[in-house]
Design a protein around this motif. Sequence first.
Motif, short mmCIF file in Angstrom:
data_model
loop_
_atom_site.label_atom_id
_atom_site.label_comp_id
_atom_site.label_asym_id
_atom_site.label_seq_id
_atom_site.Cartn_x
_atom_site.Cartn_y
_atom_site.Cartn_z
N SER A 48 -13.28 5.08 -6.87
CA SER A 48 -12.33 6.21 -6.76
C SER A 48 -11.47 6.24 -8.02
CB SER A 48 -11.46 6.06 -5.51
OG SER A 48 -10.82 4.80 -5.49
N THR A 60 -4.27 10.77 2.05
CA THR A 60 -5.30 9.72 2.00
C THR A 60 -5.33 9.15 0.59
OG1 THR A 60 -6.66 10.77 3.70
CG2 THR A 60 -7.75 9.20 2.24
N PRO A 116 -7.30 7.03 -1.84
CA PRO A 116 -8.71 6.59 -1.88
C PRO A 116 -8.88 5.20 -2.50
CG PRO A 116 -8.29 8.13 -3.66
CD PRO A 116 -7.02 8.06 -2.86
N CYS A 117 -9.79 4.47 -1.90
CA CYS A 117 -10.15 3.16 -2.47
C CYS A 117 -11.60 2.84 -2.04
CB CYS A 117 -9.18 2.09 -1.99
SG CYS A 117 -9.49 0.45 -2.71
N THR A 118 -12.54 3.47 -2.70
CA THR A 118 -13.96 3.20 -2.44
C THR A 118 -14.45 2.18 -3.46
OG1 THR A 118 -14.58 5.11 -3.81
CG2 THR A 118 -14.37 5.48 -1.44
N TRP A 178 -3.76 -3.69 0.88
CA TRP A 178 -2.91 -2.65 0.30
C TRP A 178 -1.48 -3.19 0.20
CZ3 TRP A 178 -3.87 2.12 -1.72
CH2 TRP A 178 -5.12 2.68 -1.52
N THR A 194 -9.01 4.56 6.55
CA THR A 194 -9.73 5.82 6.77
C THR A 194 -11.04 5.57 7.53
OG1 THR A 194 -8.77 6.71 4.73
CG2 THR A 194 -10.70 7.85 5.64
N ASP A 220 -15.61 1.58 2.02
CA ASP A 220 -14.49 2.54 1.99
C ASP A 220 -13.23 1.86 2.52
OD1 ASP A 220 -12.81 4.67 1.89
OD2 ASP A 220 -13.90 5.93 3.32
N SER A 240 -10.17 3.13 1.87
CA SER A 240 -9.10 4.13 1.70
C SER A 240 -8.06 4.00 2.81
CB SER A 240 -9.69 5.54 1.68
OG SER A 240 -10.65 5.66 0.64
N CYS A 256 -4.43 -0.89 -4.27
CA CYS A 256 -5.54 -1.33 -3.44
C CYS A 256 -6.24 -2.51 -4.15
CB CYS A 256 -6.54 -0.19 -3.22
SG CYS A 256 -8.04 -0.68 -2.35
#
Length: 349
Positions: free
Chosen positions: A8, A22, A24-26, A41, A78, A86, A88, A104
Amino acid sequence: TRSLSITSGETMFETAQGEKVTLPCTFQLSEEDEGPLDIEWVLIPADSKKKEEIIIMYAVDRIYNNYYGALTGRMQFTSPDPSSGDGSLDILNLKAADTGTYQCKVKKAPGVQSRKMHLAVLAKPARTKCFVEGSQEIGKDVVLKCASQEGSPLLSYNWRRVSGSQELPAVSVLNKDTGELLLKNASKEYSGTYSCIVTNRVGMDECSLELNVTPPLNTAGVIAGAIIGTLLGLAVLSFLIACYCKKQREKKYEKEVHHDIREDVPPPKSRSSTARSYIGSNRSSLGSMSPSNMEGYTKAPYSQVPSEDFERPGQNPTFAPSKVAAPNLSRMGAVPVMIPAQSKDGSIV
């Protein structure tokens, strides 16, 4: 080669209060990453002297979300299974205090990666009011104003005409920063409905007003009416004051008359008491006279007995003088002498 990587790329977020965001942290794992997976996090404080705070964590196939009380119940991963790639984070019902820098961190030995993101929670424009400043007369400059009582900066204002030609007059001047719309040399054609729209990066709000441009007022008539009204008011006030003063004078006069009658004038005496007083004084005078002088005394007529007016202040009663004044023998020092009298049979009495 690098093993674990975060895919991300967005790092700046601006969201309105009350909404959801949201972060994101993929990520992608490689065959070399064989250790346990940890996703963490943290909230990085604006003050560099303060420590980072963990807000949520995934470790050993378990989620831990009780680290940061301010977000308890309002945050979640998420994906139900963050290990799928994922990590997130969803934050619900955003508040202004949620603004800050979030990081993250993904660990799977030997791979370790992290990504920072900045979140700005903004307030939408709200409670916007429109109003007219100045006189709405033909030939005058009219100012339309618009102000939003809520909303994060920067706010931008824009005016549009709703009725008629739906176009602003050619001589109008708009200030988008203050929300003022200046209409120079207003005419009847400027009348109509105007709408103000205020916006910022996260929302918008709107208000409207009705402009009615009218001919100038008859100032001379207004002034004359004001003067006449003032004079009438003064006349009524003067009349009321005069009535009040007259009433006070009447009360004062009645009080003074009542006081004089009560204190200065004694109640009149009856005629009979005056006559008895007069007769009693004369009898006392007769008692001091000798028998020899009784023949010369003439009784005053009853008609000359003074009436009740005798004792009234300021009058001098007059009496009819007797023919013979009876001398007071006791005051003169004389001794009364008894004269013998002879009866019919010759004896001395």
